[in-house]
Design a protein around this motif. Structure first.
Motif, short mmCIF file in Angstrom:
data_model
loop_
_atom_site.label_atom_id
_atom_site.label_comp_id
_atom_site.label_asym_id
_atom_site.label_seq_id
_atom_site.Cartn_x
_atom_site.Cartn_y
_atom_site.Cartn_z
N VAL A 98 0.85 -1.19 0.00
CA VAL A 98 0.00 0.00 0.00
C VAL A 98 0.89 1.24 0.00
N GLU A 99 2.04 1.17 0.65
CA GLU A 99 2.95 2.32 0.77
C GLU A 99 3.58 2.70 -0.57
N THR A 100 4.09 1.72 -1.32
CA THR A 100 4.89 2.04 -2.51
C THR A 100 4.28 1.57 -3.82
N GLY A 101 3.32 0.64 -3.79
CA GLY A 101 2.78 0.06 -5.02
C GLY A 101 3.67 -1.03 -5.59
N LEU A 102 4.76 -1.37 -4.89
CA LEU A 102 5.64 -2.45 -5.33
C LEU A 102 5.11 -3.79 -4.83
#
Length: 180
Positions: A98-102
């Motif tokens: 959720v933080e980076t989309g990675l």
């Protein structure tokens, strides 16, 4: 001279070690016979966001804020770096930060002590119910017997790496999903 004297004992010890490894690391078909059933959508639902908790330590899967790459077990703090969107691809699961989309994955070949990391492309994972407690899950690299393992037998110290390791009965290899 010394090697000649102890060669029979050394050979016996090595043979015992090889047999022990064969017992500890089952084949995928043996593993399939030991687990209940593959998780597809009962608790883990595609498009939902979860914190993923290690059953033994209580720590959660955490994307390191230090480098936005390393995956560790960390005390729950409510950060988005500890939240993972689950995505069903039709034949495996993806975990998106959720933080980076990675996407949660690993570098190199899936094997013992391979560190989890993140990447821009998804890695497919198999989620299986544990054989001892079906409310717990094991997360495998597809078509392998290696699953997520919280380092040091599930030590609750924040920062312990999460790696891949051959499945055995350790509860530090089992996980629970808590919807955010």
């Amino acid at each position: 001279m010394l090697l000649t004297k102890f060669a029979p004992q050394l050979f016996s010890l090595l043979a015992f070690a090889a047999c022990t490894l064969a017992v500890v690391l089952p084949s995928r078909s043996e593993l399939d016979a030991r687990v209940y059933h593959r998780a597809t959508s009962e608790l883990v639902q595609s498009g939902s966001v979860f914190t993923i908790h290690n059953v033994k330590s209580g720590t959660v899967v955490d994307l390191s804020a230090g480098d936005n790459k390393t995956i560790t077990g960390w005390a729950l703090n409510g950060g988005k770096n500890q939240q993972w969107e689950t995505i069903w691809s039709g034949n495996s699961w993806n975990f998106k930060s959720v933080e980076t989309g990675l996407y949660l994955g690993f570098t190199g070949t899936a094997g013992n002590a391979t560190n989890l990391t993140v990447a821009s492309t998804p890695t497919g994972w198999d989620i299986w119910h544990d054989t001892v407690n079906e409310t717990n899950y094991r997360i495998f690299a597809p078509n392998t017997t290696v699953n997520w393992d919280l380092w040091d037998y599930g030590n609750a110290v924040s920062g312990d790496p999460i790696t891949l390791w051959g499945a055995w009965s350790g509860i530090h290899q089992t996980w629970r999903f808590v919807q955010v």
